[in-house]
Design a protein around this motif. Sequence first.
Motif, PDB file in Angstrom:
ATOM      1  N   GLU A 177       0.752  -1.107   0.047  1.00  0.00           N
ATOM      2  CA  GLU A 177      -0.071  -0.005  -0.085  1.00  0.00           C
ATOM      3  C   GLU A 177       0.833   1.289   0.097  1.00  0.00           C
ATOM      4  O   GLU A 177       1.799   1.251   0.475  1.00  0.00           O
ATOM      5  CB  GLU A 177      -0.800  -0.180   1.348  1.00  0.00           C
ATOM      6  CG  GLU A 177      -1.932  -1.247   1.403  1.00  0.00           C
ATOM      7  CD  GLU A 177      -2.965  -1.076   0.332  1.00  0.00           C
ATOM      8  OE1 GLU A 177      -3.379   0.100  -0.054  1.00  0.00           O
ATOM      9  OE2 GLU A 177      -3.484  -2.085   0.073  1.00  0.00           O
ATOM     10  N   LYS A 178       0.261   2.442  -0.649  1.00  0.00           N
ATOM     11  CA  LYS A 178       1.274   3.593  -0.768  1.00  0.00           C
ATOM     12  C   LYS A 178       1.338   4.115   0.565  1.00  0.00           C
ATOM     13  O   LYS A 178       2.553   4.525   1.162  1.00  0.00           O
ATOM     14  CB  LYS A 178       0.519   4.395  -1.933  1.00  0.00           C
ATOM     15  CG  LYS A 178       0.799   4.248  -3.279  1.00  0.00           C
ATOM     16  CD  LYS A 178       0.611   5.453  -4.150  1.00  0.00           C
ATOM     17  CE  LYS A 178      -0.020   5.052  -5.416  1.00  0.00           C
ATOM     18  NZ  LYS A 178      -1.047   4.642  -5.601  1.00  0.00           N
ATOM     19  N   VAL A 179       0.346   4.248   1.338  1.00  0.00           N
ATOM     20  CA  VAL A 179       0.308   4.766   2.690  1.00  0.00           C
ATOM     21  C   VAL A 179       0.266   3.742   3.796  1.00  0.00           C
ATOM     22  O   VAL A 179      -0.260   2.907   4.011  1.00  0.00           O
ATOM     23  CB  VAL A 179      -1.048   5.811   3.019  1.00  0.00           C
ATOM     24  CG1 VAL A 179      -0.959   6.382   4.222  1.00  0.00           C
ATOM     25  CG2 VAL A 179      -0.980   6.820   1.848  1.00  0.00           C
ATOM     26  N   GLY A 180       1.245   4.188   4.705  1.00  0.00           N
ATOM     27  CA  GLY A 180       1.473   3.253   5.751  1.00  0.00           C
ATOM     28  C   GLY A 180       2.450   2.004   5.804  1.00  0.00           C
ATOM     29  O   GLY A 180       2.490   1.195   6.697  1.00  0.00           O
ATOM     30  N   SER A 181       2.804   1.839   4.871  1.00  0.00           N
ATOM     31  CA  SER A 181       3.811   0.696   4.710  1.00  0.00           C
ATOM     32  C   SER A 181       5.069   0.868   5.164  1.00  0.00           C
ATOM     33  O   SER A 181       5.820  -0.116   5.380  1.00  0.00           O
ATOM     34  CB  SER A 181       4.267   0.550   3.104  1.00  0.00           C
ATOM     35  OG  SER A 181       2.974  -0.308   2.459  1.00  0.00           O
ATOM     36  N   LYS A 182       5.445   1.947   5.783  1.00  0.00           N
ATOM     37  CA  LYS A 182       6.473   2.488   6.456  1.00  0.00           C
ATOM     38  C   LYS A 182       6.114   3.317   7.598  1.00  0.00           C
ATOM     39  O   LYS A 182       6.256   4.560   7.453  1.00  0.00           O
ATOM     40  CB  LYS A 182       7.607   2.998   5.613  1.00  0.00           C
ATOM     41  CG  LYS A 182       8.999   2.669   6.369  1.00  0.00           C
ATOM     42  CD  LYS A 182      10.113   2.853   5.135  1.00  0.00           C
ATOM     43  CE  LYS A 182      11.679   2.930   5.850  1.00  0.00           C
ATOM     44  NZ  LYS A 182      12.570   3.279   4.983  1.00  0.00           N
ATOM     45  N   THR A 243      -0.031  10.433   9.024  1.00  0.00           N
ATOM     46  CA  THR A 243      -0.421   9.109   8.455  1.00  0.00           C
ATOM     47  C   THR A 243      -1.049   8.242   9.590  1.00  0.00           C
ATOM     48  O   THR A 243      -1.922   7.456   9.180  1.00  0.00           O
ATOM     49  CB  THR A 243       0.885   8.473   7.908  1.00  0.00           C
ATOM     50  OG1 THR A 243       1.735   9.257   7.224  1.00  0.00           O
ATOM     51  CG2 THR A 243       0.753   6.854   7.534  1.00  0.00           C
ATOM     52  N   ILE A 244      -0.318   8.232  10.836  1.00  0.00           N
ATOM     53  CA  ILE A 244      -0.882   7.260  11.886  1.00  0.00           C
ATOM     54  C   ILE A 244      -2.424   7.518  12.070  1.00  0.00           C
ATOM     55  O   ILE A 244      -3.443   6.677  12.233  1.00  0.00           O
ATOM     56  CB  ILE A 244      -0.160   7.234  13.172  1.00  0.00           C
ATOM     57  CG1 ILE A 244       1.192   6.698  12.894  1.00  0.00           C
ATOM     58  CG2 ILE A 244      -0.756   6.652  14.424  1.00  0.00           C
ATOM     59  CD1 ILE A 244       2.189   6.606  14.116  1.00  0.00           C
ATOM     60  N   LEU A 249      -8.278   6.219  11.718  1.00  0.00           N
ATOM     61  CA  LEU A 249      -9.801   6.609  11.340  1.00  0.00           C
ATOM     62  C   LEU A 249     -10.167   5.974  10.182  1.00  0.00           C
ATOM     63  O   LEU A 249     -11.188   6.273   9.648  1.00  0.00           O
ATOM     64  CB  LEU A 249      -9.779   8.291  11.366  1.00  0.00           C
ATOM     65  CG  LEU A 249      -9.338   8.933  12.510  1.00  0.00           C
ATOM     66  CD1 LEU A 249      -9.362  10.443  12.184  1.00  0.00           C
ATOM     67  CD2 LEU A 249     -10.306   8.821  13.738  1.00  0.00           C
ATOM     68  N   GLY A 250      -9.367   5.550   9.364  1.00  0.00           N
ATOM     69  CA  GLY A 250      -9.872   4.875   7.860  1.00  0.00           C
ATOM     70  C   GLY A 250      -9.968   5.813   7.094  1.00  0.00           C
ATOM     71  O   GLY A 250     -10.922   5.896   6.261  1.00  0.00           O
ATOM     72  N   LYS A 251      -9.300   7.194   7.143  1.00  0.00           N
ATOM     73  CA  LYS A 251      -9.279   8.105   6.034  1.00  0.00           C
ATOM     74  C   LYS A 251      -8.176   8.391   5.357  1.00  0.00           C
ATOM     75  O   LYS A 251      -7.122   7.837   5.722  1.00  0.00           O
ATOM     76  CB  LYS A 251      -9.572   9.627   7.032  1.00  0.00           C
ATOM     77  CG  LYS A 251     -10.906   9.341   7.872  1.00  0.00           C
ATOM     78  CD  LYS A 251     -11.766  10.660   7.931  1.00  0.00           C
ATOM     79  CE  LYS A 251     -13.141  10.470   8.342  1.00  0.00           C
ATOM     80  NZ  LYS A 251     -13.369  11.036   9.541  1.00  0.00           N
ATOM     81  N   ASP A 252      -8.307   9.333   4.425  1.00  0.00           N
ATOM     82  CA  ASP A 252      -7.170   9.794   3.464  1.00  0.00           C
ATOM     83  C   ASP A 252      -6.100  10.729   4.204  1.00  0.00           C
ATOM     84  O   ASP A 252      -6.776  11.442   4.799  1.00  0.00           O
ATOM     85  CB  ASP A 252      -7.957  10.407   2.302  1.00  0.00           C
ATOM     86  CG  ASP A 252      -7.204  10.170   1.200  1.00  0.00           C
ATOM     87  OD1 ASP A 252      -7.252   8.917   0.817  1.00  0.00           O
ATOM     88  OD2 ASP A 252      -6.871  11.198   0.109  1.00  0.00           O
ATOM     89  N   VAL A 253      -4.942  10.527   3.835  1.00  0.00           N
ATOM     90  CA  VAL A 253      -3.929  11.416   4.563  1.00  0.00           C
ATOM     91  C   VAL A 253      -4.444  12.945   4.187  1.00  0.00           C
ATOM     92  O   VAL A 253      -4.008  14.026   5.033  1.00  0.00           O
ATOM     93  CB  VAL A 253      -2.577  11.121   4.205  1.00  0.00           C
ATOM     94  CG1 VAL A 253      -1.585  12.178   4.773  1.00  0.00           C
ATOM     95  CG2 VAL A 253      -2.308   9.662   4.856  1.00  0.00           C
ATOM     96  N   LYS A 254      -4.419  13.001   3.077  1.00  0.00           N
ATOM     97  CA  LYS A 254      -4.658  14.463   2.184  1.00  0.00           C
ATOM     98  C   LYS A 254      -5.865  15.259   2.992  1.00  0.00           C
ATOM     99  O   LYS A 254      -5.799  16.236   3.738  1.00  0.00           O
ATOM    100  CB  LYS A 254      -5.418  14.104   0.818  1.00  0.00           C
ATOM    101  CG  LYS A 254      -5.147  15.525   0.043  1.00  0.00           C
ATOM    102  CD  LYS A 254      -3.890  15.854  -0.431  1.00  0.00           C
ATOM    103  CE  LYS A 254      -3.778  17.378  -0.566  1.00  0.00           C
ATOM    104  NZ  LYS A 254      -2.352  17.749  -0.143  1.00  0.00           N
TER     105      LYS A 254
END
Length: 324
Positions: A177-182, A243-244, A249-254
């Motif tokens: 996944e783009k977000v949260g993989s690190k 990111t966290i 919250l299951g939301k988009d970072v943007k």
Amino acid sequence: MKRLFSGIQPSGTIHLGNYLGAIKRWVTIQEKYDSIFSVVDLHALTVYQDPKKFRNQIIDTAKILLASGIDPEKSIIFVQSEIAEHLELYWILNSITKVAELELMTQYKDKTQNGKSSTAGLLNYPVLMASDILLYDAQIVPVGEDQRQHLELTRELARRFNGLYGKTFKEPEELIEKVGSKIMGLDNPTKKMSKSASSEYNYIALTDEPEKIKDKIKKAVTDSETLIKYDPLKKPGISNLLTILALSLGKDVKEIENKYFGENYGRLKIDCADAVVQLLSKFQENYKKISDKKVESVLKKGAASAGKIALQKIEEVYQKVGLR
Ligand code: AMP
Ligand code: TRP
């Protein structure tokens, strides 16, 4: 249904990075694929594990998977060392792997910086990982960014074996996944949150009490500006908290970034901590209810199912190479 395989090491405290980057995703994705999840205890042995604690860590890691919502009715959950075929295939694959290929692996290079000598286990770690995946003909492998290179090697070994002995293995795809993989360490947001961190302020353990979670996030390292902006290079600490918060919250970072524009760091930290506490509350409730006995019985059933697949595959491999 395509088969999915992933693994987690029982090598210490399972943390929020493991949860957001891996386990939470596995829970959703298990609906879509024929899934196998392994507690990869042999991988963990590449670093010394206290024998008195190790078995407990293995059981505890499996318990964490169950408490997170991995469903043993839908997915196979098992302990790697209980299926000897992993090691059998490992030897076969080692025999077609070049040492130079293994020396190129970033994770290996990181661990042997400053000319430190490595064990053979650490060098060969990616070959064992390839064996885990290829043994089950897995096509989908959800992992963090740090594992991308190991998946490339897995595909290369599958191709090489198929080229030498005829079509035997499927080439797996990584699912990153783009977000949260690190997720980064709270005390040092330029390095990933890690089980082997020396300070507990690096990570949030899944079993941390709410007060502890709040305290750790409050003390998370940020920068000296006041602007809330998602920019991992220039503002790693703030970006990590965004990111966290977004993933919790299951939301988009943007969307979260926009919402916090003009807010101060304190507000972001408080909301981030609340969201993490909330996210982990259901998990923690489940975790307390699952007995070790229940875990043992799930693992026994898992090993039986995994064992059947593994045995068939290793027979095929042994035949292909001429051992049978
Ligand atoms: P490990 O802790 O190395 O056994 O990793 C288990 C899973 O968690 C793998 O899919 C990793 O890629 C993932 N993982 C480990 N650390 C992090 C992190 N800091 N952020 C996101 N994912 C992670
Ligand atoms: N090396 C992986 C990690 O540290 C764990 C792992 C071992 C794994 N075998 C695997 C992940 C097979 C996916 C598939 O994260």
